[in-house]
Design a protein around this motif. Structure first.
Motif, PDB file in Angstrom:
ATOM      1  N   TYR A  28     -37.323  97.823  38.771  1.00  0.00           N
ATOM      2  CA  TYR A  28     -38.507  97.785  39.622  1.00  0.00           C
ATOM      3  C   TYR A  28     -39.550  98.784  39.124  1.00  0.00           C
ATOM      4  O   TYR A  28     -39.216  99.872  38.649  1.00  0.00           O
ATOM      5  CB  TYR A  28     -38.155  98.152  41.058  1.00  0.00           C
ATOM      6  CG  TYR A  28     -37.137  97.265  41.734  1.00  0.00           C
ATOM      7  CD1 TYR A  28     -37.302  95.887  41.807  1.00  0.00           C
ATOM      8  CD2 TYR A  28     -36.009  97.816  42.337  1.00  0.00           C
ATOM      9  CE1 TYR A  28     -36.374  95.084  42.448  1.00  0.00           C
ATOM     10  CE2 TYR A  28     -35.076  97.019  42.994  1.00  0.00           C
ATOM     11  CZ  TYR A  28     -35.262  95.653  43.039  1.00  0.00           C
ATOM     12  OH  TYR A  28     -34.336  94.865  43.682  1.00  0.00           O
ATOM     13  N   GLY A  29     -40.822  98.417  39.282  1.00  0.00           N
ATOM     14  CA  GLY A  29     -41.891  99.362  39.031  1.00  0.00           C
ATOM     15  C   GLY A  29     -42.050 100.307  40.215  1.00  0.00           C
ATOM     16  O   GLY A  29     -41.172 100.419  41.074  1.00  0.00           O
ATOM     17  N   ASN A  30     -43.164 100.987  40.280  1.00  0.00           N
ATOM     18  CA  ASN A  30     -43.427 101.913  41.379  1.00  0.00           C
ATOM     19  C   ASN A  30     -43.679 101.126  42.658  1.00  0.00           C
ATOM     20  O   ASN A  30     -44.558 100.263  42.711  1.00  0.00           O
ATOM     21  CB  ASN A  30     -44.629 102.794  41.046  1.00  0.00           C
ATOM     22  CG  ASN A  30     -44.373 103.670  39.844  1.00  0.00           C
ATOM     23  OD1 ASN A  30     -43.483 104.505  39.863  1.00  0.00           O
ATOM     24  ND2 ASN A  30     -45.146 103.470  38.783  1.00  0.00           N
ATOM     25  N   PHE A  31     -42.918 101.441  43.700  1.00  0.00           N
ATOM     26  CA  PHE A  31     -43.017 100.714  44.959  1.00  0.00           C
ATOM     27  C   PHE A  31     -44.282 101.076  45.725  1.00  0.00           C
ATOM     28  O   PHE A  31     -44.726 102.226  45.738  1.00  0.00           O
ATOM     29  CB  PHE A  31     -41.830 101.050  45.864  1.00  0.00           C
ATOM     30  CG  PHE A  31     -40.523 100.445  45.446  1.00  0.00           C
ATOM     31  CD1 PHE A  31     -40.472  99.240  44.778  1.00  0.00           C
ATOM     32  CD2 PHE A  31     -39.331 101.090  45.761  1.00  0.00           C
ATOM     33  CE1 PHE A  31     -39.254  98.683  44.412  1.00  0.00           C
ATOM     34  CE2 PHE A  31     -38.113 100.532  45.412  1.00  0.00           C
ATOM     35  CZ  PHE A  31     -38.076  99.323  44.733  1.00  0.00           C
ATOM     36  N   TYR A  32     -44.819 100.082  46.423  1.00  0.00           N
ATOM     37  CA  TYR A  32     -45.799 100.346  47.473  1.00  0.00           C
ATOM     38  C   TYR A  32     -45.613  99.283  48.546  1.00  0.00           C
ATOM     39  O   TYR A  32     -44.927  98.288  48.340  1.00  0.00           O
ATOM     40  CB  TYR A  32     -47.236 100.362  46.934  1.00  0.00           C
ATOM     41  CG  TYR A  32     -47.799  99.009  46.547  1.00  0.00           C
ATOM     42  CD1 TYR A  32     -48.573  98.273  47.440  1.00  0.00           C
ATOM     43  CD2 TYR A  32     -47.561  98.464  45.279  1.00  0.00           C
ATOM     44  CE1 TYR A  32     -49.096  97.029  47.080  1.00  0.00           C
ATOM     45  CE2 TYR A  32     -48.089  97.245  44.911  1.00  0.00           C
ATOM     46  CZ  TYR A  32     -48.843  96.526  45.821  1.00  0.00           C
ATOM     47  OH  TYR A  32     -49.359  95.299  45.473  1.00  0.00           O
ATOM     48  N   GLY A  33     -46.225  99.519  49.700  1.00  0.00           N
ATOM     49  CA  GLY A  33     -46.058  98.628  50.833  1.00  0.00           C
ATOM     50  C   GLY A  33     -45.506  99.395  52.022  1.00  0.00           C
ATOM     51  O   GLY A  33     -45.250 100.605  51.936  1.00  0.00           O
ATOM     52  N   PRO A  34     -45.312  98.728  53.160  1.00  0.00           N
ATOM     53  CA  PRO A  34     -44.826  99.405  54.368  1.00  0.00           C
ATOM     54  C   PRO A  34     -43.491 100.099  54.132  1.00  0.00           C
ATOM     55  O   PRO A  34     -42.523  99.477  53.704  1.00  0.00           O
ATOM     56  CB  PRO A  34     -44.677  98.247  55.367  1.00  0.00           C
ATOM     57  CG  PRO A  34     -45.600  97.181  54.866  1.00  0.00           C
ATOM     58  CD  PRO A  34     -45.577  97.286  53.370  1.00  0.00           C
ATOM     59  N   GLY A  35     -43.460 101.397  54.373  1.00  0.00           N
ATOM     60  CA  GLY A  35     -42.254 102.171  54.157  1.00  0.00           C
ATOM     61  C   GLY A  35     -42.140 102.784  52.776  1.00  0.00           C
ATOM     62  O   GLY A  35     -41.196 103.518  52.506  1.00  0.00           O
ATOM     63  N   ALA A  36     -43.117 102.520  51.906  1.00  0.00           N
ATOM     64  CA  ALA A  36     -43.046 103.059  50.547  1.00  0.00           C
ATOM     65  C   ALA A  36     -44.317 103.772  50.115  1.00  0.00           C
ATOM     66  O   ALA A  36     -44.325 104.403  49.068  1.00  0.00           O
ATOM     67  CB  ALA A  36     -42.745 101.934  49.546  1.00  0.00           C
ATOM     68  N   SER A  37     -45.386 103.676  50.889  1.00  0.00           N
ATOM     69  CA  SER A  37     -46.684 104.208  50.456  1.00  0.00           C
ATOM     70  C   SER A  37     -47.163 105.406  51.257  1.00  0.00           C
ATOM     71  O   SER A  37     -48.124 106.068  50.861  1.00  0.00           O
ATOM     72  CB  SER A  37     -47.761 103.108  50.569  1.00  0.00           C
ATOM     73  OG  SER A  37     -47.378 101.926  49.945  1.00  0.00           O
TER      74      SER A  37
ATOM     75  N   LEU B 146     -50.626  97.590  52.260  1.00  0.00           N
ATOM     76  CA  LEU B 146     -49.953  98.876  52.434  1.00  0.00           C
ATOM     77  C   LEU B 146     -49.224  98.990  53.762  1.00  0.00           C
ATOM     78  O   LEU B 146     -48.336  99.823  53.913  1.00  0.00           O
ATOM     79  CB  LEU B 146     -50.956 100.025  52.305  1.00  0.00           C
ATOM     80  CG  LEU B 146     -51.576 100.262  50.922  1.00  0.00           C
ATOM     81  CD1 LEU B 146     -52.457 101.501  50.949  1.00  0.00           C
ATOM     82  CD2 LEU B 146     -50.513 100.385  49.857  1.00  0.00           C
ATOM     83  N   SER B 147     -49.602  98.159  54.720  1.00  0.00           N
ATOM     84  CA  SER B 147     -48.942  98.188  56.024  1.00  0.00           C
ATOM     85  C   SER B 147     -48.705  96.759  56.484  1.00  0.00           C
ATOM     86  O   SER B 147     -49.272  95.806  55.956  1.00  0.00           O
ATOM     87  CB  SER B 147     -49.798  98.943  57.048  1.00  0.00           C
ATOM     88  OG  SER B 147     -50.927  98.165  57.419  1.00  0.00           O
ATOM     89  N   ASP B 148     -47.870  96.607  57.489  1.00  0.00           N
ATOM     90  CA  ASP B 148     -47.575  95.278  58.019  1.00  0.00           C
ATOM     91  C   ASP B 148     -48.755  94.682  58.768  1.00  0.00           C
ATOM     92  O   ASP B 148     -48.765  93.486  59.067  1.00  0.00           O
ATOM     93  CB  ASP B 148     -46.361  95.339  58.953  1.00  0.00           C
ATOM     94  CG  ASP B 148     -45.058  95.472  58.178  1.00  0.00           C
ATOM     95  OD1 ASP B 148     -44.925  94.801  57.135  1.00  0.00           O
ATOM     96  OD2 ASP B 148     -44.183  96.242  58.598  1.00  0.00           O
ATOM     97  N   THR B 149     -49.758  95.511  59.070  1.00  0.00           N
ATOM     98  CA  THR B 149     -50.949  95.010  59.755  1.00  0.00           C
ATOM     99  C   THR B 149     -52.019  94.544  58.787  1.00  0.00           C
ATOM    100  O   THR B 149     -53.094  94.137  59.184  1.00  0.00           O
ATOM    101  CB  THR B 149     -51.539  96.104  60.667  1.00  0.00           C
ATOM    102  OG1 THR B 149     -51.895  97.249  59.874  1.00  0.00           O
ATOM    103  CG2 THR B 149     -50.540  96.513  61.725  1.00  0.00           C
ATOM    104  N   GLY B 150     -51.713  94.622  57.478  1.00  0.00           N
ATOM    105  CA  GLY B 150     -52.653  94.121  56.487  1.00  0.00           C
ATOM    106  C   GLY B 150     -53.733  95.104  56.088  1.00  0.00           C
ATOM    107  O   GLY B 150     -54.804  94.731  55.627  1.00  0.00           O
ATOM    108  N   GLY B 151     -53.472  96.398  56.262  1.00  0.00           N
ATOM    109  CA  GLY B 151     -54.456  97.405  55.907  1.00  0.00           C
ATOM    110  C   GLY B 151     -53.814  98.610  55.273  1.00  0.00           C
ATOM    111  O   GLY B 151     -52.646  98.574  54.874  1.00  0.00           O
TER     112      GLY B 151
END
Length: 324
Positions: free
Chosen positions: A174-183, A307-312
């Protein structure tokens, strides 16, 4: 299929389990923490408590699940990142990538599993010479920072042992993670202007959204031959490009710029190399052989909307952006 996911309560596991269940797979999910079993059950898995470094516990848990596929997502990176003493920070994760892998492979073979999928990493581990983007055939860094030698040895171990096992053995870098719980922790540093661009910021980073990493893992569970696969998006980019962009997306002031000597003094050699010399990774093999394509093909859209589950943009939290 019956799928055993070890380390299922982590950032990837929580997004992987619902995808596996939706595909009709029967999932047994292991965690070291009894407190996390309820969450795993809510996600659709049958939870089991097992320490990945305890051979007997791992063997018993896998034997009871009778899996056709075993997925290794075990890491131990809780707490504040320590890039100055990287190998100490990664000490337990390194053991999970070596001793833990041996235990899990032994258990998988004894249970008659046909496939084994293991989490790995691509980024600071790549050779820092030649072109900006590396494939799975390119070597690891032959001269890692002194306090990353054990961590690199753990990645080498996975590449050597898993594909050579007497089943279908797949390593997902895996590359560098981003997204909810990782950013969240990364965004917090940027908002506080505590993540400057060091030197020319020419280090190339490859990113992957957690949902795309989970989707690639499902693809590896279902098909693909033994081997190593880079799981990254289509847009490797230098720090000098993605860091100011992310700062703008999260409404932060532009990152500071500091010379290399000051960056080394303040943050250490690992951070300086990552910022100035890192190489990205190509995902052509995973697309071709796993039939996988990232939904977030570029971090540019992912940072803005994912970046978040709300799309922002991400808010508060304490997770790390890198899996390794």
């Amino acid at each position: 299929m019956r799928v055993f996911v070890a380390g299922a309560a982590g950032a990837i596991g929580r997004r992987l389990i619902p995808r596996l269940v939706a595909r009709g797979h029967q999932v047994t999910a292991s965690t070291r923490s009894p407190a996390k079993t309820g969450e795993l059950r809510e996600l659709g898995a049958e939870p089991v408590v097992a320490d990945g470094l305890a051979a007997a516990a791992v063997g018993e848990a896998v034997a009871r699940a009778r899996p056709e596929v075993v997925v290794h997502q075990m890491t131990a990176l809780a707490g504040k990142p320590n890039l100055r003493d990287f190998d100490t920070w990664f000490a337990t994760t390194n053991r999970l990538r070596t001793t833990g892998t041996e235990h899990l492979l032994d258990a998988a073979r004894a249970a008659g599993a046909e496939r084994f999928v293991a989490q790995s990493y691509t980024g600071w581990s790549n050779i820092r010479e030649g072109g900006p983007v590396k494939t799975e055939d390119d070597p690891f860094d032959p001269r890692p920072a002194r306090n990353q030698t054990e961590s690199l040895a753990g990645l080498r171990f996975l590449d050597r042992v898993v594909p050579a096992a007497p089943l279908t053995g797949i390593v997902l870098r895996y590359g560098n993670f981003y997204g909810p719980g990782a950013s969240e922790s990364l965004v917090e540093l940027i908002r506080k202007r505590r993540m400057p661009i060091i030197g020319d910021g020419a280090g190339i980073w490859s990113w992957i959204h957690l949902d795309d990493a989970a989707a690639a893992t499902v693809a590896a569970v279902e098909h693909g031959g033994s081997g190593v696969y880079n799981i990254v998006d289509d847009d490797p980019a230098p720090v000098s490009e993605w860091l100011p962009y992310l700062a703008k997306v999260v409404d932060a002031r532009p990152p500071l710029r500091v010379p290399v000597w000051l960056g080394r003094l303040a943050a250490g050699e690992v951070t300086v190399r990552w910022m100035t010399q890192a190489r990205g990774a190509a995902n052509d093999k995973a697309k071709r052989e796993l039939g996988w394509h990232p939904d977030w093909s570029t971090w540019r859209d992912g940072f803005r909307y994912g970046l978040s589950d709300t799309g922002g943009p991400a808010r508060d939290g304490s997770s790390s952006a890198a899996p390794a």
